[in-house]
Enzyme design. Sequence first.
Site, mmCIF file in Angstrom:
data_model
loop_
_atom_site.group_PDB
_atom_site.id
_atom_site.type_symbol
_atom_site.label_atom_id
_atom_site.label_comp_id
_atom_site.label_asym_id
_atom_site.label_seq_id
_atom_site.Cartn_x
_atom_site.Cartn_y
_atom_site.Cartn_z
ATOM 1 N N GLY A 222 73.620 -51.824 23.441
ATOM 2 C CA GLY A 222 72.629 -52.880 23.222
ATOM 3 C C GLY A 222 72.086 -52.852 21.823
ATOM 4 O O GLY A 222 72.614 -52.157 20.953
ATOM 5 N N ASN A 223 71.042 -53.625 21.571
ATOM 6 C CA ASN A 223 70.411 -53.613 20.252
ATOM 7 C C ASN A 223 68.901 -53.800 20.394
ATOM 8 O O ASN A 223 68.394 -53.978 21.511
ATOM 9 C CB ASN A 223 71.033 -54.676 19.340
ATOM 10 C CG ASN A 223 70.828 -56.068 19.879
ATOM 11 O OD1 ASN A 223 69.704 -56.559 19.953
ATOM 12 N ND2 ASN A 223 71.920 -56.728 20.279
#
Length: 427
Positions: A222-223
């Site tokens: 993810g980020n």
Amino acid sequence: MTPSRSGAGAGPQPGSSVVLGVGGGIAAYKVCEVLRRLTESGHEVTVVPTAAALRFVGAPTWEALSGRPVSTDVFTDVPGVPHVRIGRSADLVVVAPATADLMARAAHGLADDLLTSTLLTARCPVVFVPAMHTEMWDHPATQANVATLRARGALVVEPAVGRLTGADSGKGRLPEPEQIMQVVTSVLARGITGAGLDLAGRRLVVSAGGTREPLDPVRFLGNRSSGRMGYALAGAAAARGAKVTLVAANVSLAAPAGVDVVPVGSTAELRESMLAAAAGADALVMAAAPSDFRPVAASRDKIKKAADGSAPVVELEQNPDILAELVAVRAGAALPVIVGFAAETGDDGADVLEYGRAKLARKGCDLLVVNDVSAGKVFGREDTEAVLLASDGTSTSVPAGSKAALAEVVWDAVVARIVAAPEPDTH
Ligand code: CTP
């Protein structure tokens, strides 16, 4: 009345004269919180309840919270001519909850109590925040009244979907006080007059948040995108009258009032929802941070630690570039206006804006909002600063400020391009 304000970034205007009209619905109790927040923000609030509203929340509550007397009819304080004075001196009239009956009376120009008289004399922005049962909202009579009010320049917020008065749920719920305050703040900051709802009748699609690419049932790539920028854009557009679809990837924020939220997880889901929503839209804004890579195959079972201490090797492949695909689907047409975001850091090779210009050309979109994210700036923060690059070579620097203020600058640029777009040839 304070002078009319316009322009992005004006920010909340404390000290405005706000009329809070309260209709006779159970959601009136939630509006006490809106009143408290309005006065705490420094606004002078005159509450004008209908007689039915007082059956749900009594006059002492409105008077105590606003610090002003309240009345429902035009026969109190006759020498003060309140039915004309209150509307004339308002910077904003907010009606919440706006019931089906109240909107019907307003749409037909009735002036049978203080609130409807005030609505006829007000020359400032008027916002209706409806709350009622789904059947009442969906009824053609209500829909026709809403259309009339919108055609006359009022902002009628789409009701939220959720729990209604009884055990039932559906469309018709009053948005939460915080969401109502966002609309109020946005309208007051722009000083919108009827004609200032410059996105009325437009359909916009905004993406927000960060995608998650599953590695196994519990882990993902993810980020750090919080979704705040996309949510600010969606809220600002709805407050300018647009119908907004917000494709939200893993965002935990409350949805802005009147916005349709489509939750998604991975980049593949985001792509699918954006392409589906893009048809017939006037503008598309890719504020989401899609993961550029995904595991070639997500494990069906949780990946276990190996006894020998070795770590798994995850093979990645590239995700599709959604922004580039949206540009390709548009295939040279003027609409939808397409906006991208670029979080950049400069290096020895080029500075942030050079990288931004190159990205704008590569992606082929109309506008690119370039954020300098060196040293942890922007991500997850309330404030931002950016440069808006346009495909015609122009650029606009947006000084440090709220994401809501940046959102207004983006929509100003989008509106200019929508207005300039040639009408589609329907022959
Ligand atoms: N974007 C997209 N699809 C992707 C990646 C990015 O639509 N798979 C969009 C983002 O939403 C943003 C814009 O493209 O509006 C630029 O994102 P960015 O990550 O800066 O671009 P990349 O193409 O991934 O470029 P870079 O090689 O610099 O990471």
